[in-house]
Design a protein around this motif. Structure first.
Motif, PDB file in Angstrom:
ATOM      1  N   LEU A  32     -14.345  15.717  -1.916  1.00 18.60           N
ATOM      2  CA  LEU A  32     -13.519  14.583  -2.293  1.00 18.60           C
ATOM      3  C   LEU A  32     -12.284  15.233  -1.217  1.00 18.60           C
ATOM      4  N   TRP A  33     -11.902  14.504  -0.079  1.00 23.96           N
ATOM      5  CA  TRP A  33     -10.943  15.149   0.840  1.00 23.96           C
ATOM      6  C   TRP A  33      -9.600  14.196   0.618  1.00 23.96           C
ATOM      7  N   ARG A  34      -8.404  14.950   0.935  1.00 26.49           N
ATOM      8  CA  ARG A  34      -7.234  14.271   0.873  1.00 26.49           C
ATOM      9  C   ARG A  34      -7.069  13.245   1.684  1.00 26.49           C
ATOM     10  N   ASN A  35      -6.375  12.106   1.369  1.00 25.22           N
ATOM     11  CA  ASN A  35      -6.076  11.104   2.137  1.00 25.22           C
ATOM     12  C   ASN A  35      -7.458  10.215   2.423  1.00 25.22           C
ATOM     13  N   HIS A  36      -8.315  10.434   1.397  1.00 17.71           N
ATOM     14  CA  HIS A  36      -9.326   9.439   1.571  1.00 17.71           C
ATOM     15  C   HIS A  36     -10.023   8.991   0.453  1.00 17.71           C
ATOM     16  N   LEU A  37     -10.856   7.824   0.108  1.00 20.43           N
ATOM     17  CA  LEU A  37     -10.966   7.344  -1.269  1.00 20.43           C
ATOM     18  C   LEU A  37     -12.492   8.067  -1.669  1.00 20.43           C
ATOM     19  N   VAL A  38     -12.646   7.911  -2.854  1.00 22.66           N
ATOM     20  CA  VAL A  38     -13.906   8.636  -3.562  1.00 22.66           C
ATOM     21  C   VAL A  38     -15.234   7.911  -2.809  1.00 22.66           C
ATOM     22  N   LYS A  89     -22.578  21.543   2.808  1.00 25.59           N
ATOM     23  CA  LYS A  89     -23.186  22.729   2.642  1.00 25.59           C
ATOM     24  C   LYS A  89     -22.209  23.820   1.828  1.00 25.59           C
ATOM     25  N   VAL A  90     -22.926  24.418   0.540  1.00 29.86           N
ATOM     26  CA  VAL A  90     -21.920  25.241  -0.060  1.00 29.86           C
ATOM     27  C   VAL A  90     -21.518  26.534   0.620  1.00 29.86           C
ATOM     28  N   ASP A  91     -22.507  27.181   1.228  1.00 32.40           N
ATOM     29  CA  ASP A  91     -22.052  28.442   1.982  1.00 32.40           C
ATOM     30  C   ASP A  91     -20.901  28.362   3.191  1.00 32.40           C
ATOM     31  N   GLU A  92     -20.827  26.806   3.817  1.00 31.10           N
ATOM     32  CA  GLU A  92     -20.117  26.440   4.669  1.00 31.10           C
ATOM     33  C   GLU A  92     -18.474  26.379   4.021  1.00 31.10           C
ATOM     34  N   MET A  93     -18.595  25.716   2.651  1.00 25.50           N
ATOM     35  CA  MET A  93     -17.591  25.475   2.338  1.00 25.50           C
ATOM     36  C   MET A  93     -16.844  26.888   1.387  1.00 25.50           C
ATOM     37  N   LYS A  94     -17.585  27.587   1.062  1.00 23.10           N
ATOM     38  CA  LYS A  94     -16.959  29.082   0.449  1.00 23.10           C
ATOM     39  C   LYS A  94     -16.410  29.649   1.659  1.00 23.10           C
ATOM     40  N   ILE A  95     -16.855  29.441   3.018  1.00 24.59           N
ATOM     41  CA  ILE A  95     -16.062  30.118   4.054  1.00 24.59           C
ATOM     42  C   ILE A  95     -14.662  29.722   4.322  1.00 24.59           C
ATOM     43  N   LYS A  96     -14.904  28.257   4.405  1.00 23.47           N
ATOM     44  CA  LYS A  96     -13.467  27.434   4.700  1.00 23.47           C
ATOM     45  C   LYS A  96     -12.677  27.540   3.470  1.00 23.47           C
ATOM     46  N   TYR A  97     -12.954  27.443   2.414  1.00 20.80           N
ATOM     47  CA  TYR A  97     -12.163  27.545   1.058  1.00 20.80           C
ATOM     48  C   TYR A  97     -12.732  28.490   0.117  1.00 20.80           C
ATOM     49  N   PRO A  98     -12.212  29.611   0.021  1.00 20.61           N
ATOM     50  CA  PRO A  98     -12.735  30.741  -0.555  1.00 20.61           C
ATOM     51  C   PRO A  98     -12.567  30.743  -2.211  1.00 20.61           C
ATOM     52  N   LEU A 118       0.838  -1.496  -0.084  1.00 20.43           N
ATOM     53  CA  LEU A 118       0.081  -0.081   0.098  1.00 20.43           C
ATOM     54  C   LEU A 118       0.871   1.231   0.141  1.00 20.43           C
ATOM     55  N   THR A 119       0.411   2.220  -0.701  1.00 20.79           N
ATOM     56  CA  THR A 119       1.255   3.575  -0.760  1.00 20.79           C
ATOM     57  C   THR A 119       0.224   4.160   0.013  1.00 20.79           C
ATOM     58  N   TYR A 120       1.109   5.515   0.671  1.00 22.68           N
ATOM     59  CA  TYR A 120       0.258   6.450   1.651  1.00 22.68           C
ATOM     60  C   TYR A 120       1.198   7.532   1.703  1.00 22.68           C
ATOM     61  N   GLU A 121       0.553   8.558   2.008  1.00 21.59           N
ATOM     62  CA  GLU A 121       1.116   9.901   2.204  1.00 21.59           C
ATOM     63  C   GLU A 121       1.196  10.256   3.655  1.00 21.59           C
ATOM     64  N   ALA A 122       2.284  10.956   3.910  1.00 18.60           N
ATOM     65  CA  ALA A 122       2.407  11.225   5.480  1.00 18.60           C
ATOM     66  C   ALA A 122       1.574  12.378   5.953  1.00 18.60           C
ATOM     67  N   LEU A 123       0.902  12.202   7.024  1.00 15.69           N
ATOM     68  CA  LEU A 123      -0.026  13.024   7.513  1.00 15.69           C
ATOM     69  C   LEU A 123       1.002  13.944   8.288  1.00 15.69           C
ATOM     70  N   GLU A 124       0.188  15.265   8.329  1.00 13.46           N
ATOM     71  CA  GLU A 124       0.959  16.538   8.965  1.00 13.46           C
ATOM     72  C   GLU A 124       0.052  16.484  10.178  1.00 13.46           C
ATOM     73  N   SER A 182      -4.059  15.936  16.122  1.00 13.17           N
ATOM     74  CA  SER A 182      -5.142  15.992  14.997  1.00 13.17           C
ATOM     75  C   SER A 182      -4.625  16.484  13.838  1.00 13.17           C
ATOM     76  N   TYR A 183      -5.246  16.335  12.691  1.00 15.39           N
ATOM     77  CA  TYR A 183      -4.709  16.918  11.371  1.00 15.39           C
ATOM     78  C   TYR A 183      -5.882  17.690  10.562  1.00 15.39           C
ATOM     79  N   GLU A 184      -5.614  18.483   9.948  1.00 12.61           N
ATOM     80  CA  GLU A 184      -6.543  19.327   9.008  1.00 12.61           C
ATOM     81  C   GLU A 184      -6.914  18.669   7.697  1.00 12.61           C
ATOM     82  N   GLU A 185      -8.343  18.429   7.643  1.00 10.00           N
ATOM     83  CA  GLU A 185      -8.720  18.098   6.326  1.00 10.00           C
ATOM     84  C   GLU A 185      -8.442  18.840   5.069  1.00 10.00           C
ATOM     85  N   LYS A 186      -8.155  18.442   3.898  1.00 13.46           N
ATOM     86  CA  LYS A 186      -7.678  19.428   2.866  1.00 13.46           C
ATOM     87  C   LYS A 186      -8.770  18.967   1.690  1.00 13.46           C
ATOM     88  N   LEU A 187      -9.402  19.932   1.103  1.00 13.40           N
ATOM     89  CA  LEU A 187     -10.149  19.661  -0.338  1.00 13.40           C
ATOM     90  C   LEU A 187      -9.464  19.435  -1.177  1.00 13.40           C
TER      91      LEU A 187
END
Length: 124
Positions: free
Chosen positions: A102-108, A115-124, A63-69, A75-80
């Motif tokens: 789809l989040w980093r380090n997760h499968l499809v 919610k769209v409005d929450e995502m626009k605030i977190k990821y402008p 298995l291949t994996y990416e190192a988590l920060e 804890s770690y921050e989810e990235k879009l």
């Protein structure tokens, strides 16, 4: 074996061997402790050599994996990564726009509806 038979079919169609599992340590001359997954927590982890099979290396098992920060509190921050789909959730009085993310380090299969409005605030 009763714990193993619960997960599959019973009788002669049940799996003869499951695994592979990592060997943690040798216990005596003919027994080994194995690292079993949490789904097999009802089974004692020590097995006699007669119940084990030799593992043959298979490149598809690697298995291949990416190192988590990780932060200091482990804890770690989810990235879009990508927005897969959009839809409108219809309620009685209003409609809520949603996006499938789809989040980093997760499968499809593990993509979530946000919610769209929450995502626009977190990821402008």
């Amino acid at each position: 074996m009763k714990g193993v038979m619960r997960f599959g079919q019973k009788g002669k169609l049940s799996p003869r061997y499951i695994g592979p599992f990592e060997i943690l340590k040798r216990v005596g001359k003919l027994a080994y402790d194995l690292a079993l997954p949490p789904s097999l927590s009802g089974i004692h982890g020590t097995f006699h050599v007669s119940m084990l099979r030799k593992y043959t290396a298979d490149p598809s098992h690697v298995l291949t994996y990416e190192a988590l920060e990780l932060k200091l509190n482990l804890s770690y921050e989810e990235k879009l990564v990508q927005i897969l789909d959009r839809r409108l959730k219809e309620l009685r009085n209003k409609s809520i726009p949603l996006v499938k993310v789809l989040w980093r380090n997760h499968l499809v299969d593990e993509a979530t509806w946000e919610k769209v409005d929450e995502m626009k605030i977190k990821y402008p």
